[in-house]
Design an enzyme around this catalytic site. Structure first.
Site, PDB file in Angstrom:
ATOM      1  N   ASP A 120       0.716  -1.333   0.013  1.00 44.32           N
ATOM      2  CA  ASP A 120       0.010  -0.058   0.061  1.00 44.32           C
ATOM      3  C   ASP A 120       0.791   1.295  -0.088  1.00 44.32           C
ATOM      4  O   ASP A 120       0.194   2.357   0.074  1.00 44.32           O
ATOM      5  CB  ASP A 120      -1.013  -0.042   1.386  1.00 44.32           C
ATOM      6  CG  ASP A 120      -2.163  -1.037   1.009  1.00 44.32           C
ATOM      7  OD1 ASP A 120      -2.443  -0.936  -0.081  1.00 44.32           O
ATOM      8  OD2 ASP A 120      -2.342  -1.705   1.973  1.00 44.32           O
ATOM      9  N   ASP A 178      -6.893  -3.661  -5.301  1.00 47.97           N
ATOM     10  CA  ASP A 178      -6.413  -2.655  -4.683  1.00 47.97           C
ATOM     11  C   ASP A 178      -5.104  -1.978  -5.203  1.00 47.97           C
ATOM     12  O   ASP A 178      -4.547  -0.906  -5.471  1.00 47.97           O
ATOM     13  CB  ASP A 178      -6.419  -2.654  -3.137  1.00 47.97           C
ATOM     14  CG  ASP A 178      -7.536  -3.297  -2.594  1.00 47.97           C
ATOM     15  OD1 ASP A 178      -8.026  -4.146  -3.329  1.00 47.97           O
ATOM     16  OD2 ASP A 178      -7.874  -3.096  -1.321  1.00 47.97           O
TER      17      ASP A 178
HETATM   18  N1  GLY Z   1      -7.197  -1.297   0.374  1.00 48.82           N
HETATM   19  C1  GLY Z   1      -8.110  -1.759   1.474  1.00 48.82           C
HETATM   20  C2  GLY Z   1      -9.393  -1.381   1.110  1.00 48.82           C
HETATM   21  O1  GLY Z   1      -9.892  -1.024   0.062  1.00 48.82           O
HETATM   22  O2  GLY Z   1     -10.342  -1.698   2.132  1.00 48.82           O
END
Ligand code: GLY
Length: 401
Positions: A120, A178
């Site tokens: 992330d 994601d």
């Molecule tokens: N990347 C985590 C979410 O979208 O909850």
């Protein structure tokens, strides 16, 4: 020197700006009454964030406000970049120095995350330092962003053709949709450094994801688990959604935004087509309500008596405004009108917090992780970030009449 100029040429080819002609296809026009609503929202947002600010511990970043309590996370959390990013967008919109100063103090808290062992890191560093560098470019920001990109690139596995998301059992390699959002850090890094490696892995990741994450109807799974040696798919799942075969709303929005952004960054028409296919799935979905704020999962049990997810709507609005600019007149109209409906809905009393409410966050009614019972029907920092981004994108459309 020669190496340098060859690199720059390769990066220029990889990130070819073939997009410029696509961008010209349709002149987008903002509706003046919606621009007025947005201007009011942005002013209200500054007041709200000044209410939120004193409730954030110095070394933390805010996530939500639930049952009268503010929750903040350490800088290593995936949500850490959204708060400084929102402050920077709001500073850009209003020039309120208090927001800029608060963003700067949070950037300092975040700096060490350039070494974070996290998929992330794009969310964390590009939404924060990326916006800071875009607004006032500075050499230290560039260094921090390049280090962050180098850190992310260590998660790339050439056998699979992706950067790794979650920790995996030996021999396995888990990738979530994601991760498409983290690729912008990599394409930026190639342009900033002249090293094509970052863009190459971003393109490979986007290609692998396009092949393996999507169903024939262009909905996306949340998670694909690969064999780390052969790259074969072991299993497809939807961990944050209603079921493995369901369409988790925020995941669909990440995919839409990710492929729209990758088209902007590369000019590759297959990404534009993928974004349009995803948009068509979402906009034609029988469970997308009239106000265009999705339920937390397009296949959630109990629709219409279940939760909406304002974060999925805000991400979708921001992506659709951009995609409208790359599309022919018919598609463009559909995308822009949907984004307008979303922005109007989010600006209405159901979703937009009244001054002083909602712990200072802008939007109510988002869902983080429903199957885990985690942060359901609450404000979330990323809902605010993409709401403000979408409003800025709309407000900055070239034509306003
Ligand atoms: N990347 C985590 C979410 O979208 O909850």
């Amino acid at each position: 020197m020669r190496y340098c100029s060859v690199s720059v040429l390769i990066v220029a080819l990889l990130l070819s700006p073939g997009i410029s002609s696509a961008q010209q296809q349709t002149k987008l026009k903002a509706k003046p009454d919606l621009v007025k609503i947005i201007d009011r929202n942005l002013k209200d947002a500054v007041k709200q964030y000044k209410i939120l600010m004193p409730h954030i511990p110095e070394d933390s970043l805010p996530e939500t406000f639930e049952k009268g309590q503010w929750t903040s996370n350490p800088p290593k959390s995936w949500i850490s970049g959204f708060y400084p990013g929102t402050l920077l967008y709001l500073y850009e919109a209003t020039k309120d120095k208090a927001l800029y100063d608060e963003a700067m103090s949070k950037l300092k808290v975040l700096e060490e995350q350039k070494f974070a062992n996290s998929h992330d890191i794009g969310f964390m560093m590009f939404c924060s330092y990326g916006n800071a560098n875009r607004i006032k470019p500075q050499a230290p920001y560039k260094d921090i962003l390049l280090t962050s990109a180098a850190t992310l690139s260590k998660r790339f596995n050439p056998n699979v053709g992706c950067t790794m998301s979650w920790g995996s059992k030996p021999g396995e390699f888990r990738v979530i949709i994601d991760n498409m959002m983290n690729l912008e850090l990599l394409t930026w890094a190639s342009k900033a450094s002249g090293d094509p490696y970052f863009a190459n892995i971003a393109i490979t990741h986007a290609n692998t994801t396009m092949k393996n994450h999507f169903r024939p109807d262009y909905s996306t799974y949340h998670l694909v688990n690969y064999n780390s040696e052969t790259g074969e798919v072991i299993r497809r799942q939807t961990v944050q959604g209603a079921a493995d075969e369901s369409a988790w709303a925020r995941g669909q929005s990440w995919g839409l935004y990710g492929y729209t952004m990758m088209y902007r960054e590369t000019g590759k028409t297959e990404y534009l087509q993928q974004a349009k296919n995803i948009a068509n799935f979402l906009l034609s979905h029988p469970n997308l309500p009239e106000d265009k704020i999705p339920y937390w999962d397009y296949n959630a049990p109990g629709i219409p008596n279940t939760y909406r997810d304002a974060s999925a709507a805000a991400i979708m609005a921001s992506a659709l405004i951009e995609l409208a600019g790359y599309s022919d007149a018919t598609d463009s109209k559909r995308y822009l009108e949907t984004s307008e409906t979303i922005l109007r809905s989010l600006s209405g009393e159901i979703y937009k917090a009244k001054k002083g409410e909602n712990g200072g966050y802008l939007l109510k009614h988002s869902v983080s992780h429903l199957p885990r019972g985690n942060k359901i029907d609450v404000p979330l920092t990323y809902a605010d970030y993409y709401f403000v981004e979408a409003m800025m994108r709309y407000k900055n459309l070239p034509s306003k009449n």
